[in-house]
Motif scaffolding. Structure first.
Motif, PDB file in Angstrom:
ATOM      1  N   ILE A  30       0.814  -1.214   0.000  1.00 33.48           N
ATOM      2  CA  ILE A  30       0.000   0.000   0.000  1.00 33.48           C
ATOM      3  C   ILE A  30       0.849   1.265   0.000  1.00 33.48           C
ATOM      4  N   CYS A  31       2.179   1.117   0.104  1.00 29.17           N
ATOM      5  CA  CYS A  31       3.076   2.284   0.076  1.00 29.17           C
ATOM      6  C   CYS A  31       3.616   2.588  -1.321  1.00 29.17           C
ATOM      7  N   GLU A  32       3.149   1.861  -2.323  1.00 29.39           N
ATOM      8  CA  GLU A  32       3.626   2.076  -3.687  1.00 29.39           C
ATOM      9  C   GLU A  32       3.474   3.550  -4.081  1.00 29.39           C
ATOM     10  N   ARG A  33       4.560   4.154  -4.572  1.00 31.64           N
ATOM     11  CA  ARG A  33       4.485   5.547  -5.001  1.00 31.64           C
ATOM     12  C   ARG A  33       3.850   5.674  -6.384  1.00 31.64           C
ATOM     13  N   LYS A  91       1.016   5.429  -8.712  1.00 29.91           N
ATOM     14  CA  LYS A  91      -0.408   5.457  -8.405  1.00 29.91           C
ATOM     15  C   LYS A  91      -1.134   4.228  -8.931  1.00 29.91           C
ATOM     16  N   GLY A  92      -0.797   3.796 -10.129  1.00 27.55           N
ATOM     17  CA  GLY A  92      -1.465   2.638 -10.712  1.00 27.55           C
ATOM     18  C   GLY A  92      -1.245   1.379  -9.892  1.00 27.55           C
ATOM     19  N   ARG A  93      -0.002   1.158  -9.466  1.00 27.19           N
ATOM     20  CA  ARG A  93       0.297  -0.039  -8.679  1.00 27.19           C
ATOM     21  C   ARG A  93      -0.317   0.054  -7.284  1.00 27.19           C
ATOM     22  N   ARG A  94      -0.370   1.265  -6.732  1.00 29.78           N
ATOM     23  CA  ARG A  94      -1.000   1.419  -5.414  1.00 29.78           C
ATOM     24  C   ARG A  94      -2.487   1.102  -5.497  1.00 29.78           C
ATOM     25  N   ILE A  95      -3.142   1.580  -6.536  1.00 28.28           N
ATOM     26  CA  ILE A  95      -4.572   1.313  -6.705  1.00 28.28           C
ATOM     27  C   ILE A  95      -4.807  -0.186  -6.877  1.00 28.28           C
ATOM     28  N   GLN A  96      -3.929  -0.861  -7.610  1.00 30.46           N
ATOM     29  CA  GLN A  96      -4.044  -2.316  -7.770  1.00 30.46           C
ATOM     30  C   GLN A  96      -3.929  -3.023  -6.422  1.00 30.46           C
ATOM     31  N   GLN A 103      -3.470  -5.381   8.546  1.00 33.03           N
ATOM     32  CA  GLN A 103      -2.807  -4.817   7.371  1.00 33.03           C
ATOM     33  C   GLN A 103      -1.389  -4.344   7.714  1.00 33.03           C
ATOM     34  N   HIS A 104      -0.450  -4.571   6.791  1.00 29.67           N
ATOM     35  CA  HIS A 104       0.921  -4.075   6.939  1.00 29.67           C
ATOM     36  C   HIS A 104       1.065  -2.709   6.273  1.00 29.67           C
ATOM     37  N   ILE A 105       1.992  -1.904   6.791  1.00 35.06           N
ATOM     38  CA  ILE A 105       2.465  -0.718   6.075  1.00 35.06           C
ATOM     39  C   ILE A 105       3.806  -1.087   5.465  1.00 35.06           C
ATOM     40  N   GLY A 106       3.861  -1.160   4.155  1.00 38.68           N
ATOM     41  CA  GLY A 106       5.094  -1.584   3.498  1.00 38.68           C
ATOM     42  C   GLY A 106       5.276  -3.092   3.593  1.00 38.68           C
ATOM     43  N   VAL A 107       6.461  -3.542   3.188  1.00 40.48           N
ATOM     44  CA  VAL A 107       6.790  -4.970   3.209  1.00 40.48           C
ATOM     45  C   VAL A 107       7.961  -5.196   4.159  1.00 40.48           C
ATOM     46  N   ALA A 108       8.235  -6.446   4.451  1.00 34.36           N
ATOM     47  CA  ALA A 108       9.306  -6.783   5.397  1.00 34.36           C
ATOM     48  C   ALA A 108      10.630  -6.163   4.973  1.00 34.36           C
ATOM     49  N   SER A 109      11.316  -5.559   5.937  1.00 43.12           N
ATOM     50  CA  SER A 109      12.652  -4.964   5.763  1.00 43.12           C
ATOM     51  C   SER A 109      12.665  -3.709   4.892  1.00 43.12           C
ATOM     52  N   GLU A 110      11.511  -3.208   4.487  1.00 34.80           N
ATOM     53  CA  GLU A 110      11.483  -1.986   3.676  1.00 34.80           C
ATOM     54  C   GLU A 110      11.940  -0.799   4.515  1.00 34.80           C
ATOM     55  N   GLU A 111      12.811   0.017   3.948  1.00 29.49           N
ATOM     56  CA  GLU A 111      13.338   1.178   4.659  1.00 29.49           C
ATOM     57  C   GLU A 111      12.315   2.311   4.654  1.00 29.49           C
ATOM     58  N   PHE A 112      12.366   3.108   5.709  1.00 31.00           N
ATOM     59  CA  PHE A 112      11.455   4.252   5.813  1.00 31.00           C
ATOM     60  C   PHE A 112      11.730   5.253   4.699  1.00 31.00           C
ATOM     61  N   ILE A 124       4.636   8.048   2.562  1.00 27.51           N
ATOM     62  CA  ILE A 124       3.603   8.225   3.573  1.00 27.51           C
ATOM     63  C   ILE A 124       2.286   8.663   2.943  1.00 27.51           C
ATOM     64  N   ASP A 125       2.351   9.524   1.925  1.00 26.86           N
ATOM     65  CA  ASP A 125       1.122   9.948   1.250  1.00 26.86           C
ATOM     66  C   ASP A 125       0.410   8.758   0.619  1.00 26.86           C
ATOM     67  N   SER A 126       1.197   7.818   0.075  1.00 29.95           N
ATOM     68  CA  SER A 126       0.601   6.624  -0.533  1.00 29.95           C
ATOM     69  C   SER A 126      -0.097   5.786   0.522  1.00 29.95           C
ATOM     70  N   ALA A 127       0.569   5.596   1.655  1.00 28.46           N
ATOM     71  CA  ALA A 127      -0.029   4.813   2.737  1.00 28.46           C
ATOM     72  C   ALA A 127      -1.302   5.484   3.259  1.00 28.46           C
ATOM     73  N   PHE A 128      -1.258   6.804   3.407  1.00 30.86           N
ATOM     74  CA  PHE A 128      -2.444   7.536   3.873  1.00 30.86           C
ATOM     75  C   PHE A 128      -3.610   7.356   2.904  1.00 30.86           C
ATOM     76  N   SER A 129      -3.347   7.538   1.610  1.00 31.97           N
ATOM     77  CA  SER A 129      -4.409   7.411   0.607  1.00 31.97           C
ATOM     78  C   SER A 129      -5.007   6.007   0.624  1.00 31.97           C
ATOM     79  N   SER A 130      -4.131   5.011   0.788  1.00 28.63           N
ATOM     80  CA  SER A 130      -4.601   3.622   0.818  1.00 28.63           C
ATOM     81  C   SER A 130      -5.510   3.381   2.013  1.00 28.63           C
ATOM     82  N   PHE A 131      -5.062   3.786   3.190  1.00 28.96           N
ATOM     83  CA  PHE A 131      -5.873   3.581   4.400  1.00 28.96           C
ATOM     84  C   PHE A 131      -7.167   4.397   4.345  1.00 28.96           C
ATOM     85  N   ASP A 132      -7.081   5.595   3.813  1.00 22.71           N
ATOM     86  CA  ASP A 132      -8.263   6.445   3.726  1.00 22.71           C
ATOM     87  C   ASP A 132      -9.358   5.758   2.917  1.00 22.71           C
ATOM     88  N   GLU A 133      -8.969   5.091   1.838  1.00 20.41           N
ATOM     89  CA  GLU A 133      -9.930   4.379   0.988  1.00 20.41           C
ATOM     90  C   GLU A 133     -10.364   3.060   1.618  1.00 20.41           C
TER      91      GLU A 133
END
Length: 279
Positions: free
Chosen positions: A86-89, A91-96, A118-127, A132-141
């Motif tokens: 859900i952190c994909e920057r 937009k198309g992949r995030r929507i998928q 639900q996870h934010i990001g994937v295992a070992s993904e760096e901050f 963050i905007d992608s994660a917010f948009s995903s959770f908002d929806e």
């Protein structure tokens, strides 16, 4: 605390009503279903409907569903496009990714459940603050979609740069999202300590993932039964029992070829954890 288990323990096998029968006979009252295509094809209406009929006739309840992490049946090994993030920057992949998680939430239309983990990001993904905007948009929806089906989304603390207790609290403050947490003991142990992570998140915890490890590798060891775990359960159990609104003791374990009697191990683990003194 009520006994609960995640079907992650059987994730390499198809989820059937026969398997659920075996789990129920062990005295387990709640279950979390792990969405993985080789285990539960949440797009398969026939498989979901079969589970719905079983739960309607059963005393065991579907407590939660773990959101899918991949779209394939080989843990993402078919390629990067199979990873759900859900952190994909892009937009198309995030929507998928969001659309795929919605398909899992739709299980509630046949089998009601309380929480989606639900996870934010994937295992070992760096901050990365740009994600963050992608994660917010995903959770908002997703929160709106889930609420319409009687489901609340819980964020799990996982071993990555977005999901330590401190980072999660920062994320909640920055986005003003009113999200609660599924507290994972094994991941907290890796992050620096179960007690310290619990103390930060305790007001938001609504469910658990209970398992052990050596403080480095996310092995999902059966507490007291599996080898190599280093969590001090005598200190952790009083913490888990301390909340005024109790949540279940939900084991999230990993099956191994050496495991001969998995459900017997589960019962032994529950008994050992429950026999720890309250104080």
């Amino acid at each position: 605390m009520q006994r609960a288990i995640s079907t992650h323990f059987f994730v390499n096998h198809r989820l059937t009503t026969a398997l659920l029968d075996r789990v129920q006979r062990c005295g387990i009252s709640l279950v979390e279903v792990f969405c993985a295509m080789q285990h539960l094809d949440y797009r398969n209406k026939a498989q979901v409907a079969e589970l719905g009929h079983w739960f309607r006739d059963s005393d065991m309840q579907l407590w939660s569903v773990h959101a899918p992490m991949h779209t394939d049946d080989v843990w993402g090994r078919s390629g990067p496009s199979s990873v759900i993030n859900i952190c994909e920057r892009d937009k198309g992949r995030r929507i998928q990714a969001v659309d795929e998680i919605k398909r899992a939430i739709e299980i509630a239309e046949d089998v009601p459940f309380k929480y989606l983990v639900q996870h934010i990001g994937v295992a070992s993904e760096e901050f990365d603050e740009h994600k963050i905007d992608s994660a917010f948009s995903s959770f908002d929806e997703l929160t709106v979609f889930a609420k319409q089906r009687g489901v609340e989304i819980l964020v799990e603390n996982i071993p990555n740069g977005f999901s330590t207790a401190q980072r999660l609290l920062w994320f909640f403050a920055e986005t003003h999202l009113h999200l609660c947490v599924c507290f994972d003991t094994g991941h907290a142990h890796i992050a620096g300590g179960v007690a310290s992570e619990f103390e930060l998140l305790k007001d938001r915890i609504r469910s658990t993932h209970v398992h052990d490890n050596n403080g480095k590798d996310d092995k999902h060891i059966v507490p007291f039964v599996g080898e190599g775990g280093t969590i001090d359960w005598a200190k952790v159990m009083p913490l888990l029992r301390s909340q005024p609104d109790p949540f279940p003791l939900l084991l999230e374990l990993k099956d191994t070829p050496e495991t001969k009697h998995p459900l017997e191990d589960v019962v032994r683990s529950f008994e050992a954890l429950e026999n720890i003194p309250h104080e």
